[in-house]
Design a protein around this motif. Structure first.
Motif: not given
Length: 161
Positions: A122-129
């Protein structure tokens, strides 16, 4: 190393070296010619490092991540409400054979690892489009040709779409 063309164009007088550096900068920042694939794990430190790298690449070098690969993602074998989750809950009863309780303990560990992976996904999804491939954790003793083929097909399929 990626900053070298930027440093050269900012510090070296005009000449062949600066022309080459400008050509390399142009190549690296042109998304139609260069794709940046970032590879990480869905764990705290690798996730934080991937987010920091992605941010730095964009802000300092104007380079976008073209694709994110997340390695060793635990399978979701015990989804809430699933039959396997109900079996796991039943194995937690005190009357269950100790050998089965050991299996349940190991299974709960896998379930917790998956929950941890989901938090960092989730953190990766929200931070790296952008697009992403999740490669599964493989639990075999060896990493042979069949396993490499399996992972490469997953990656190839996700990069093609």
């Amino acid at each position: 190393m990626l900053r070298i063309p930027w440093v050269i164009t900012e510090t070296v007088p005009e000449g062949p070296l600066t022309r080459d550096a400008r050509t390399i900068k142009s190549l690296l920042t042109d998304q139609s010619r260069t794709g940046l694939v970032l590879v990480t794990l869905a764990e705290e430190m690798p996730t934080n490092e991937a987010v920091e790298l992605s941010t730095a690449l964009k802000s300092q070098l104007d380079m976008e991540v073209g694709h994110l690969v997340v390695n060793q993602v635990y399978p979701d074998r015990f989804a809430p409400g699933s039959p396997s989750r109900r079996v796991l809950q039943a194995l937690s009863e005190p009357s269950v054979d100790p050998k089965l309780q050991a299996v349940a303990t190991h299974s709960r560990l896998g379930m917790k690892r998956r929950a941890l992976n989901e938090q960092y996904l989730e953190q990766l999804t929200s931070s790296i489009p952008g697009s992403r491939t999740e490669l599964p954790m493989l639990f075999g003793r060896d990493m042979g040709l069949a396993e490499i083929e399996h992972l490469s097909l997953l990656l190839e399929h996700n990069l093609a779409t």
